[in-house]
Scaffold this motif. Structure first.
Motif, PDB file in Angstrom:
ATOM      1  N   SER A  48      12.930  -5.613  -7.064  1.00 41.25           N
ATOM      2  CA  SER A  48      12.905  -4.396  -6.743  1.00 41.25           C
ATOM      3  C   SER A  48      13.355  -4.123  -5.080  1.00 41.25           C
ATOM      4  N   LEU A  49      13.561  -4.909  -4.383  1.00 46.31           N
ATOM      5  CA  LEU A  49      13.659  -4.966  -3.013  1.00 46.31           C
ATOM      6  C   LEU A  49      15.149  -4.740  -2.625  1.00 46.31           C
ATOM      7  N   HIS A  50      15.463  -4.324  -1.517  1.00 39.10           N
ATOM      8  CA  HIS A  50      16.689  -4.081  -0.825  1.00 39.10           C
ATOM      9  C   HIS A  50      17.788  -3.292  -1.848  1.00 39.10           C
ATOM     10  N   GLN A  51      17.402  -2.317  -2.588  1.00 40.59           N
ATOM     11  CA  GLN A  51      17.832  -1.194  -3.127  1.00 40.59           C
ATOM     12  C   GLN A  51      17.601   0.040  -2.741  1.00 40.59           C
ATOM     13  N   PRO A  52      18.725   1.012  -2.267  1.00 40.37           N
ATOM     14  CA  PRO A  52      18.082   2.224  -1.959  1.00 40.37           C
ATOM     15  C   PRO A  52      17.655   3.091  -3.104  1.00 40.37           C
ATOM     16  N   ASP A  83       9.348  -5.142   1.146  1.00 42.97           N
ATOM     17  CA  ASP A  83       8.135  -6.283   1.247  1.00 42.97           C
ATOM     18  C   ASP A  83       7.038  -5.930   0.128  1.00 42.97           C
ATOM     19  N   THR A  84       6.314  -7.090  -0.160  1.00 40.74           N
ATOM     20  CA  THR A  84       5.378  -6.757  -1.226  1.00 40.74           C
ATOM     21  C   THR A  84       3.956  -7.673  -0.796  1.00 40.74           C
ATOM     22  N   ARG A  85       2.982  -6.874  -1.061  1.00 35.39           N
ATOM     23  CA  ARG A  85       1.515  -7.527  -0.723  1.00 35.39           C
ATOM     24  C   ARG A  85       0.605  -7.306  -1.901  1.00 35.39           C
ATOM     25  N   ARG A  86      -0.524  -8.016  -2.021  1.00 29.21           N
ATOM     26  CA  ARG A  86      -1.624  -7.809  -3.055  1.00 29.21           C
ATOM     27  C   ARG A  86      -2.750  -8.103  -2.354  1.00 29.21           C
ATOM     28  N   HIS A  87      -3.678  -7.156  -2.423  1.00 30.43           N
ATOM     29  CA  HIS A  87      -5.125  -7.234  -2.060  1.00 30.43           C
ATOM     30  C   HIS A  87      -5.952  -7.055  -3.191  1.00 30.43           C
ATOM     31  N   GLY A  88      -6.747  -7.891  -3.722  1.00 33.56           N
ATOM     32  CA  GLY A  88      -7.416  -7.795  -4.908  1.00 33.56           C
ATOM     33  C   GLY A  88      -6.752  -7.225  -5.781  1.00 33.56           C
ATOM     34  N   LYS A  89      -7.074  -6.100  -6.563  1.00 35.35           N
ATOM     35  CA  LYS A  89      -6.197  -5.488  -7.783  1.00 35.35           C
ATOM     36  C   LYS A  89      -5.261  -4.683  -7.347  1.00 35.35           C
ATOM     37  N   TYR A  90      -5.019  -4.275  -5.958  1.00 45.19           N
ATOM     38  CA  TYR A  90      -4.117  -3.499  -5.658  1.00 45.19           C
ATOM     39  C   TYR A  90      -2.768  -3.988  -5.200  1.00 45.19           C
ATOM     40  N   LEU A  91      -1.622  -3.425  -5.598  1.00 40.73           N
ATOM     41  CA  LEU A  91      -0.330  -4.020  -5.333  1.00 40.73           C
ATOM     42  C   LEU A  91       0.361  -2.981  -4.264  1.00 40.73           C
ATOM     43  N   PHE A  92       0.829  -3.759  -2.930  1.00 40.07           N
ATOM     44  CA  PHE A  92       1.279  -2.824  -2.089  1.00 40.07           C
ATOM     45  C   PHE A  92       2.861  -3.012  -1.840  1.00 40.07           C
ATOM     46  N   ILE A  93       3.648  -2.148  -1.944  1.00 39.45           N
ATOM     47  CA  ILE A  93       5.201  -2.101  -2.006  1.00 39.45           C
ATOM     48  C   ILE A  93       5.751  -1.228  -0.558  1.00 39.45           C
ATOM     49  N   SER A  94       6.301  -2.033   0.446  1.00 41.97           N
ATOM     50  CA  SER A  94       6.585  -1.468   1.690  1.00 41.97           C
ATOM     51  C   SER A  94       7.774  -0.740   1.577  1.00 41.97           C
ATOM     52  N   ALA A  95       8.151   0.167   2.001  1.00 42.28           N
ATOM     53  CA  ALA A  95       9.493   0.999   1.982  1.00 42.28           C
ATOM     54  C   ALA A  95       9.966   1.169   3.572  1.00 42.28           C
ATOM     55  N   GLY A  96       9.407   0.036   4.207  1.00 43.77           N
ATOM     56  CA  GLY A  96       9.632  -0.123   5.664  1.00 43.77           C
ATOM     57  C   GLY A  96       9.268   1.166   6.579  1.00 43.77           C
TER      58      GLY A  96
END
Length: 262
Positions: free
Chosen positions: A19-23, A54-67
């Motif tokens: 899912s990265l790098h697509q507007p 970018d994607t990150r995970r902390h515990g059961k959370y998924l983080f997705i960066s939109a810049g």
DNA sequence: CGTGGCTCCTGGCGGC
DNA sequence: TGCCGCCAGGAGCCAC
């Protein structure tokens, strides 16, 4: 089958790989109920025209960066992210659908509506606001000891307390106490330092195994309790019939012989 | 602080 | 077949 931190790590890799790098062309919120302290308008404004990077995970959370803005996803018991190609049908219980300019989509599928999605400017601030403990996959022994040593309650509920350590759920907590030879109702203040370290080491090992096995699409080892999670099934270690008991409101599977009740 | 009990929600399953 | 209760990988809140 094995959920919790390992599943979310798998979800993270799925999003990272697809899912990265697509507007983002549009954002459709099918069910506002799953939004956490945000609105469809805010989500749309924050994401439209941007790319995830970018994607990150902390515990059961998924983080997705939109810049800049970040999406924080929590999957409840039954949620999952699904990347869809042009002709793919959206999952039946899609609550949020992000459509990219290239005709692909990222769906947040969540049948039971127990998951939620937040918008945040930064992961650290979000984690702090939710008061999450260190990630269970990377917590150090020193951190673990500092958080668990002073506790007086039962071991299993403590392992599942996301404020203490983030990422352990019901099945993995059962697995940890089983492999350590402890009962889920064992109290922490009666564990000596060596035993607590054993709990820590076992937790780390299980998480590592679960993540790597799921990615390789292999089953968990047959020696795992999680593979035999049924009342009456034989304990993988000694063959005694497993029991289902309730600990702090949650189902727990225990071997009455290997895990002596305190 | 810790715990038990309740809540949110939907779907699947077994029993009658 | 229909209805009912119970169960499920989560977690927040509140009373005690």
């Amino acid at each position: 089958m094995m959920p919790e931190l390992p599943s979310v790590e798998l979800f993270r890799r799925h999003v990272e790989d697809t899912s990265l790098h697509q507007p983002v062309a549009r954002v459709d919120v099918m069910d506002e109920y799953i939004l956490d302290e945000t609105t469809p308008e805010q989500l749309e404004d924050a994401l439209t025209g941007r790319c995830f990077n970018d994607t990150r995970r902390h515990g059961k959370y998924l983080f997705i960066s939109a810049g800049g803005p970040w999406l924080a996803m929590h999957f409840g018991m039954t949620g999952r992210p699904v990347y869809l190609h042009g002709g793919d049908e959206t999952p039946e219980h899609t609550r949020l659908l992000i459509s990219f300019a290239n005709n692909r989509r990222l769906a947040f599928d969540c049948p039971r509506r127990l998951g939620h999605i937040a918008l945040t400017t930064g992961m650290a601030a979000f984690i702090q606001r939710k008061n999450l403990g260190p990630d269970a996959g990377s917590i150090t022994w020193e951190q673990f000891q500092r958080r668990f040593q002073p506790r007086r309650g039962m071991l299993k509920p403590a392992l599942m307390d996301q404020h203490a350590v983030a990422g352990v759920g019901n099945i993995i907590a059962d697995e940890i106490v089983f492999q350590t030879g402890l009962h889920p109702e064992a109290t922490i203040d009666r564990l000596d330092s060596a035993m607590l370290h054993d709990v820590y080491r076992t937790m780390r090992g299980i998480l590592q195994t679960a993540v790597s096995r799921r990615i390789a699409r292999e089953a968990l080892p047959g020696s795992y309790l999680a593979v035999h999670r049924n009342e009456g099934e034989p304990c993988p270690r000694c063959g005694t019939s497993l029991q289902r008991i309730r600990v702090s409101g949650r189902s727990s599977y225990v071997c009455p012989r290997c895990q002596e009740k305190p």
